[in-house]
Design a protein around this motif. Structure first.
Motif, PDB file in Angstrom:
ATOM      1  N   SER A  20      -4.203  10.459  10.539  1.00  0.00           N
ATOM      2  CA  SER A  20      -3.122  11.813  10.594  1.00  0.00           C
ATOM      3  C   SER A  20      -2.197  11.515   9.280  1.00  0.00           C
ATOM      4  N   PRO A  21      -2.308  12.240   8.241  1.00  0.00           N
ATOM      5  CA  PRO A  21      -1.704  12.143   7.063  1.00  0.00           C
ATOM      6  C   PRO A  21       0.018  12.243   7.419  1.00  0.00           C
ATOM      7  N   PRO A  22       0.678  13.285   8.562  1.00  0.00           N
ATOM      8  CA  PRO A  22       1.775  13.533   8.896  1.00  0.00           C
ATOM      9  C   PRO A  22       2.103  12.103   9.627  1.00  0.00           C
ATOM     10  N   SER A  23       1.204  11.678  10.551  1.00  0.00           N
ATOM     11  CA  SER A  23       1.651  10.516  11.308  1.00  0.00           C
ATOM     12  C   SER A  23       1.978   9.393  10.570  1.00  0.00           C
ATOM     13  N   ASN A  24       1.087   9.169   9.328  1.00  0.00           N
ATOM     14  CA  ASN A  24       1.130   8.158   8.212  1.00  0.00           C
ATOM     15  C   ASN A  24       2.794   8.079   7.730  1.00  0.00           C
ATOM     16  N   LYS A  25       3.121   9.458   7.378  1.00  0.00           N
ATOM     17  CA  LYS A  25       4.196   9.723   6.726  1.00  0.00           C
ATOM     18  C   LYS A  25       5.463   9.225   7.558  1.00  0.00           C
ATOM     19  N   ALA A  26       5.395   9.788   8.867  1.00  0.00           N
ATOM     20  CA  ALA A  26       6.453   9.465   9.764  1.00  0.00           C
ATOM     21  C   ALA A  26       6.700   7.963  10.041  1.00  0.00           C
ATOM     22  N   LEU A  27       5.538   7.162   9.993  1.00  0.00           N
ATOM     23  CA  LEU A  27       5.612   5.930  10.309  1.00  0.00           C
ATOM     24  C   LEU A  27       6.249   5.201   9.176  1.00  0.00           C
ATOM     25  N   LEU A  29       8.448   6.413   7.188  1.00  0.00           N
ATOM     26  CA  LEU A  29       9.872   6.925   7.268  1.00  0.00           C
ATOM     27  C   LEU A  29      10.538   5.958   8.245  1.00  0.00           C
ATOM     28  N   LEU A  30      10.146   5.663   9.304  1.00  0.00           N
ATOM     29  CA  LEU A  30      10.831   4.982  10.442  1.00  0.00           C
ATOM     30  C   LEU A  30      10.791   3.570  10.063  1.00  0.00           C
ATOM     31  N   ARG A  31       9.599   2.951   9.461  1.00  0.00           N
ATOM     32  CA  ARG A  31       9.887   1.651   8.794  1.00  0.00           C
ATOM     33  C   ARG A  31      10.779   1.449   7.796  1.00  0.00           C
ATOM     34  N   GLY A  32      10.846   2.459   6.916  1.00  0.00           N
ATOM     35  CA  GLY A  32      11.696   2.294   5.788  1.00  0.00           C
ATOM     36  C   GLY A  32      13.174   2.559   6.084  1.00  0.00           C
ATOM     37  N   ALA A  33      13.278   3.183   7.527  1.00  0.00           N
ATOM     38  CA  ALA A  33      14.885   3.325   7.780  1.00  0.00           C
ATOM     39  C   ALA A  33      15.213   2.122   8.166  1.00  0.00           C
ATOM     40  N   LEU A  34      14.391   1.189   8.924  1.00  0.00           N
ATOM     41  CA  LEU A  34      14.678  -0.248   9.502  1.00  0.00           C
ATOM     42  C   LEU A  34      14.813  -1.330   8.304  1.00  0.00           C
ATOM     43  N   SER A  35      14.422  -0.847   7.195  1.00  0.00           N
ATOM     44  CA  SER A  35      14.096  -2.001   6.164  1.00  0.00           C
ATOM     45  C   SER A  35      15.097  -1.717   4.893  1.00  0.00           C
TER      46      SER A  35
END
Length: 166
Positions: A20-27, A29-35
């Motif tokens: 799912s492209p939206p799922s990949n984008k959300a993941l 985004l979440l990983r980017g916010a952590l790093s």
């Protein structure tokens, strides 16, 4: 004396489907916010701190679906959101007359047909927030965590657990 116990990291889960492209984008985004600095346009800002659980290609359980529904109900609404909130527009998803009637029906449908589910589902279990199939909703969850980190939320709003604990 025990005020340190009130400060726990937000617990974020993403029910993720790699196709799912939206799922990949959300993941991402979440990983980017952590790093990386958050918000991204402010290089001096620190990354967000939260515990991220990635649940890959597996939908939420019926109990989790019930809790997520309670998180996405507008505070002014007395009617719960429809179970169709979790269903995608994929051609293999059930039609209007075939909609699931309970959270157990949704869970069993998604087990049989993952394309019928609206991926991703992102949940802030401590903050009582959720986003279903919507990257903008994930941005809203991250922004709420940032506001909490930066002291922009009132203390009573920060320390009051929602959802299961209220």
């Amino acid at each position: 004396m025990f005020s340190g116990f009130k400060r726990s990291l937000p617990q974020i889960s993403i029910f993720h489907n790699p196709s799912s492209p939206p799922s990949n984008k959300a993941l991402a985004l979440l990983r980017g916010a952590l790093s990386s600095p958050f918000p991204p346009g402010k290089p001096s800002a620190p990354p967000l701190e939260f515990d991220l659980e990635v649940v890959e290609s597996k939908p939420p359980t019926p109990d989790q679906l019930r809790t997520i529904l309670s998180y996405i109900t507008p505070p002014t609404s007395t009617a719960p959101p429809a179970l169709s909130t979790f269903l995608s527009a994929h051609p293999s998803a059930p039609g209007i007359g075939e909609q699931p009637q309970s959270v157990k029906d949704v869970a069993s449908l998604v087990e049989q047909n993952p394309n019928a589910f609206k991926w991703p589902v992102v949940v802030d279990w401590i903050g009582g927030r959720a986003s279903v199939g919507d990257v903008e909703g994930v941005k809203g969850i991250l922004e709420a965590i940032r506001q909490q980190r930066d002291g922009e939320m009132k203390q009573e709003e920060v320390d009051q657990p929602k959802g299961w604990f209220s």
